[in-house]
Design an enzyme around this catalytic site. Structure first.
Site, short mmCIF file in Angstrom:
data_model
loop_
_atom_site.label_atom_id
_atom_site.label_comp_id
_atom_site.label_asym_id
_atom_site.label_seq_id
_atom_site.Cartn_x
_atom_site.Cartn_y
_atom_site.Cartn_z
N TYR A 160 -1.33 7.98 -2.65
CA TYR A 160 -1.56 7.73 -4.06
C TYR A 160 -2.82 8.43 -4.57
O TYR A 160 -2.92 8.75 -5.75
CB TYR A 160 -1.74 6.22 -4.31
CG TYR A 160 -0.46 5.40 -4.35
CD1 TYR A 160 0.81 5.98 -4.21
CD2 TYR A 160 -0.52 4.03 -4.55
CE1 TYR A 160 1.95 5.21 -4.26
CE2 TYR A 160 0.63 3.24 -4.62
CZ TYR A 160 1.86 3.83 -4.46
OH TYR A 160 3.00 3.06 -4.52
N GLY A 161 -3.79 8.61 -3.68
CA GLY A 161 -5.12 9.07 -4.08
C GLY A 161 -5.16 10.32 -4.95
O GLY A 161 -5.89 10.36 -5.94
N CYS B 12 -11.20 2.81 0.52
CA CYS B 12 -9.77 3.07 0.70
C CYS B 12 -9.38 2.27 1.93
O CYS B 12 -10.10 2.30 2.94
CB CYS B 12 -9.50 4.55 0.88
SG CYS B 12 -7.79 4.93 1.37
N THR B 13 -8.26 1.57 1.87
CA THR B 13 -7.91 0.71 3.00
C THR B 13 -7.53 1.50 4.25
O THR B 13 -7.40 0.92 5.34
CB THR B 13 -6.77 -0.26 2.62
OG1 THR B 13 -5.68 0.47 2.06
CG2 THR B 13 -7.27 -1.30 1.62
N HIS B 14 -7.36 2.81 4.14
CA HIS B 14 -7.19 3.64 5.32
C HIS B 14 -8.49 3.81 6.11
O HIS B 14 -8.49 3.97 7.33
CB HIS B 14 -6.69 5.05 4.94
CG HIS B 14 -5.26 5.12 4.54
ND1 HIS B 14 -4.78 4.57 3.37
CD2 HIS B 14 -4.18 5.71 5.14
CE1 HIS B 14 -3.48 4.80 3.27
NE2 HIS B 14 -3.10 5.50 4.33
N CYS C 158 -4.55 -1.58 -1.77
CA CYS C 158 -4.76 -0.16 -2.01
C CYS C 158 -5.77 -0.04 -3.14
O CYS C 158 -5.58 -0.61 -4.22
CB CYS C 158 -3.44 0.50 -2.41
SG CYS C 158 -3.59 2.22 -2.96
N ASN C 159 -6.87 0.66 -2.89
CA ASN C 159 -7.90 0.81 -3.91
C ASN C 159 -7.40 1.59 -5.11
O ASN C 159 -7.70 1.24 -6.26
CB ASN C 159 -9.13 1.50 -3.31
CG ASN C 159 -9.95 0.58 -2.44
OD1 ASN C 159 -10.97 0.04 -2.84
ND2 ASN C 159 -9.50 0.38 -1.20
N SER C 160 -6.64 2.66 -4.88
CA SER C 160 -6.14 3.47 -5.99
C SER C 160 -5.24 2.64 -6.89
O SER C 160 -5.33 2.69 -8.13
CB SER C 160 -5.38 4.69 -5.47
OG SER C 160 -6.22 5.53 -4.70
N GLU D 194 -3.14 9.11 8.51
CA GLU D 194 -1.68 9.18 8.43
C GLU D 194 -1.07 10.05 9.54
O GLU D 194 0.14 9.98 9.76
CB GLU D 194 -1.24 9.67 7.05
CG GLU D 194 -1.49 8.67 5.94
CD GLU D 194 -0.65 7.40 6.07
OE1 GLU D 194 0.37 7.42 6.77
OE2 GLU D 194 -1.03 6.37 5.46
N ASP E 207 0.87 -1.17 0.00
CA ASP E 207 0.00 0.00 0.00
C ASP E 207 0.91 1.21 0.00
O ASP E 207 2.13 1.10 0.18
CB ASP E 207 -0.92 -0.01 1.23
CG ASP E 207 -1.89 1.17 1.26
OD1 ASP E 207 -2.30 1.63 0.18
OD2 ASP E 207 -2.24 1.64 2.36
N SER E 208 0.30 2.38 -0.15
CA SER E 208 1.10 3.61 -0.09
C SER E 208 1.49 3.96 1.34
O SER E 208 2.40 4.75 1.55
CB SER E 208 0.34 4.77 -0.71
OG SER E 208 -0.86 5.02 0.00
#
Length: 303
Positions: free
Chosen positions: A66-67, A207-209, A97-99, A175, A34-35
């Site tokens: 990344y978004g 989004c995995t966040h 990561c969805n993006s 983040e 992921d980012s």
């Protein structure tokens, strides 16, 4: 990179450089990337559902998030990270990561010999099963929404009406380790208003966040709305693929490893908070165009 000064440093996590080769001498791991820390929600589900499997997690913290980036840029970054994982002899790639899933899935499946699992279709399947009124919302990064990846995924469910909303600021809260605040609630209300107005009874956290903000999101949406996280569903896909392809670990004991392309100290602080004690060491993942050596090798200091 957002400021995470409010998160205490974890003194027992060390930072060291990765050789890029040593994991190949052990039973191959599941490669996850992921980012940043969001993909740890997927890693957590995989560890819980497949306790005998090792994972190698790479966070592209030097180039997160990344978004907001162009799809072509996300694609280039994601392929570079996956090349790094394949060189480390992983037996599977998980795009947590969805993006990145929206940008690179087809390329990844053509480029690599190992199976590739992503996060969009598992979440879509779960949402179709969960909705009672056929109205589903999805909040995601701008890159994911603009890619129309979820709209494409729902094409197989024509009775479902999808409402997609870009919610980029939510990643910033995660983040910096901020999961409960009045500012977060107000920002979430603004993003979720179109979903509420459409009467959606199911919301995909695209989004995995975002599962790390599930408390705040659920508070805004109300108890009658089902939140769908791709983490558990993706872990089920990982289980199925490993079983069907004869790739299940042989019980030699799992070893979980974590790498960051940017500041490993920052990733270690938040990562241990969100994942748990599995993060013992954060290694360097030195990729072209990522952060400088001094930042990558900075030791974790006691808080």
């Amino acid at each position: 990179m957002s400021d995470i000064g409010s998160v205490a440093h974890t003194p027992w996590v060390s930072i060291r450089e990765s050789s890029g080769e040593d994991i190949g001498r052990e039973e191959p791991a599941i490669g996850i990337f992921d980012s940043g820390v969001g993909g740890l929600t997927v890693a957590r589900a995989i560890i819980d559902q497949l306790p005998g499997e090792s994972i190698l997690y790479v966070a592209d913290t030097a180039r997160q998030p990344y978004g907001p980036k162009r799809i072509a840029e996300v694609r280039a970054y994601a392929l570079q990270v996956m090349d790094h994982l394949v060189e480390a002899d992983v037996k599977m790639l998980v795009i947590a990561c969805n993006s990145a899933s929206a940008a690179v899935l087809r390329d990844a499946r053509e480029r690599y010999d190992v199976p590739v699992v992503e996060v969009i279709l598992p979440a879509t399947r779960r949402a179709v099963r969960a909705t009672r009124n056929g109205r589903v919302g999805v909040i995601a990064t701008r890159a994911t929404i603009e890619s129309m990846a979820y709209h494409d995924a729902f094409a197989a469910a024509p009775d479902v009406r999808l409402t997609g909303v870009a919610a980029p600021r939510l990643v910033e809260f995660v983040e910096r380790g901020e999961t409960m605040s009045e500012e977060l609630i107000e920002v979430a209300r603004g993003y979720l208003r179109p979903v509420i107005d459409e009467g959606c009874d199911t919301l995909i956290l695209g989004c995995t966040h975002y599962p790390l903000l599930a408390g705040a999101i659920s508070y805004v949406m109300g108890e009658g709305v089902t939140l769908v996280s791709s983490a558990d569903e993706t872990a089920k896909d990982v289980f199925r693929v490993l079983h069907d392809r004869g790739l299940v670990g042989q019980g030699t004991g799992p070893r979980h490893r974590f790498r960051a392309t940017g500041d490993g100290t920052l990733f270690a602080d938040l990562g241990r908070r969100f994942l748990g004690p599995e993060i013992v060491t954060v290694e360097r993942a030195p990729l072209d165009g990522t952060a400088d050596e001094e930042a990558l090798t900075a030791p974790v200091q006691p808080g």
